[in-house]
Write an enzyme that holds these catalytic residues in place. Structure first.
Site, PDB file in Angstrom:
ATOM      1  N   GLU A  17       0.831  -1.210   0.000  1.00 16.31           N
ATOM      2  CA  GLU A  17       0.000   0.000   0.000  1.00 16.31           C
ATOM      3  C   GLU A  17       0.865   1.259   0.000  1.00 16.31           C
ATOM      4  O   GLU A  17       2.066   1.212   0.221  1.00 16.31           O
ATOM      5  CB  GLU A  17      -0.896   0.041   1.240  1.00 16.31           C
ATOM      6  CG  GLU A  17      -2.260  -0.615   1.064  1.00 16.31           C
ATOM      7  CD  GLU A  17      -3.241   0.267   0.298  1.00 16.31           C
ATOM      8  OE1 GLU A  17      -2.853   1.350  -0.183  1.00 16.31           O
ATOM      9  OE2 GLU A  17      -4.418  -0.139   0.165  1.00 16.31           O
ATOM     10  N   ASN A 153     -10.392   5.873   1.592  1.00 15.82           N
ATOM     11  CA  ASN A 153      -9.482   5.452   0.528  1.00 15.82           C
ATOM     12  C   ASN A 153      -9.461   6.526  -0.551  1.00 15.82           C
ATOM     13  O   ASN A 153     -10.183   7.531  -0.471  1.00 15.82           O
ATOM     14  CB  ASN A 153      -9.927   4.110  -0.077  1.00 15.82           C
ATOM     15  CG  ASN A 153      -9.174   2.933   0.496  1.00 15.82           C
ATOM     16  OD1 ASN A 153      -7.951   2.981   0.649  1.00 15.82           O
ATOM     17  ND2 ASN A 153      -9.887   1.876   0.840  1.00 15.82           N
ATOM     18  N   ASP A 203     -10.111   1.821  -4.413  1.00 12.79           N
ATOM     19  CA  ASP A 203      -9.055   1.754  -3.398  1.00 12.79           C
ATOM     20  C   ASP A 203      -8.192   3.007  -3.532  1.00 12.79           C
ATOM     21  O   ASP A 203      -8.713   4.105  -3.630  1.00 12.79           O
ATOM     22  CB  ASP A 203      -8.259   0.457  -3.541  1.00 12.79           C
ATOM     23  CG  ASP A 203      -7.619   0.011  -2.232  1.00 12.79           C
ATOM     24  OD1 ASP A 203      -7.202   0.882  -1.434  1.00 12.79           O
ATOM     25  OD2 ASP A 203      -7.502  -1.201  -1.980  1.00 12.79           O
TER      26      ASP A 203
END
Length: 296
Positions: A17, A153, A203
């Protein structure tokens, strides 16, 4: 949309991430959330440096080259000293119940304030939405600036910094806000784009130099680009089911880096991809904007 996609780091991360390109260090910093690791990847030498964190790490903000890094752990916000490995608390305890919440997506605005969202993990059992928030870290401390979300997100800022984007993944919505660059305050929340979750879950995201909003489509294995007026400009298939977040980098900020997850996020039997958990480079023909460092 034509683009070439290649894996530049086949590292099998559990939950890669938050890629951030450091112009000063010419490295891509990123985290493996579930493995509790902050990483620094040199794409020229192919070397990935890794630092173990004592808790789940979701996001971070770079300062200067070789300087401390602000890290968002589930247990709070800390300054991480790369030389010694020491963590120094820089904010009050987390503004949420640690049993059910944690920090999630975050980044600096164009002025260098750090904004960090949270996720209400209990939602996935209770299905009660709206119990997470977004906070701003600056010289005034930690301040809640957005409420009534479930999983933060897709945070990104327009090139001039006056529009803020934020996705609420369970809702299938990306919101746009007017953003006061003098105070770091978002307002005038409105729907930017919506998407059926069966066609990909929003996302992490990034904005290019022309204002295009790039966002990962989790569970679809694709990256989408939307124009500043919310029109879908195209999608790029990627060889992993769970792309997680994007960052422009490289010498001319012309490479779109992508992290991905090797641990299955949601139930299902779709293949994750042989290089799931890897870091990818996508050549799109677009260029990005240098990520601001934390200045407060």
């Amino acid at each position: 949309m034509d683009a070439s996609v290649r894996c530049v780091l086949d590292i099998k991360a559990e939950s890669g991430e938050t890629p951030v390109w450091s112009v000063a260090e010419r490295k891509l910093f990123w985290v493996d959330q579930e493995a509790h690791r902050l990483n620094g990847f040199d794409p020229v030498g192919g070397i990935n440096e890794s630092w173990r964190m004592p808790a789940h790490v979701s996001s971070f903000a770079l300062r200067g080259a070789g300087d401390r890094i602000v890290v968002a752990l589930r247990t709070g916000l800390f300054d991480f000293d790369r030389a010694s490995g020491a963590l120094h608390p820089i904010a009050a305890p987390p503004p949420y119940p640690v049993e059910t919440h944690r920090y999630n997506d975050g980044r600096c605005d164009r002025q260098g304030r750090y904004l960090i969202g949270s996720v209400d993990l209990s939602y996935f059992q209770t299905k009660v939405p709206g119990n997470a928030a977004v906070y701003r870290l600056d010289g005034s401390g930690l301040t809640e600036v957005i409420g009534d979300i479930t999983c933060s997100n897709g945070m990104a800022f327009s090139p001039d910094g006056r529009t803020m984007y934020l996705a609420d993944s369970p809702a299938g919505v990306v919101y746009a806000f007017d953003y006061d660059i003098a105070t770091g305050t978002p307002s005038n929340r409105r729907v930017f784009v919506e998407r059926d979750r069966d066609d990909g879950i929003f996302d992490g995201a990034e904005v290019d130099a022309t204002g295009g909003y790039w966002v990962c489509l989790l569970m679809k294995g694709a990256v989408a680009r939307y124009t500043p007026d919310g029109r879908l400009d195209g999608e790029i298939p990627v060889p992993v089911l769970q792309p997680t977040k994007l960052a422009f980098g490289g010498p001319d900020l012309g490479t779109l880096y992508l992290t991905s997850a090797g641990h299955r996020h949601l139930p299902g039997d779709q293949p994750l991809g042989e290089q799931a958990g890897g870091v990818f480079a996508i050549e799109t023909g677009f260029r990005g904007i240098a990520e601001p460092t934390y200045r407060f």
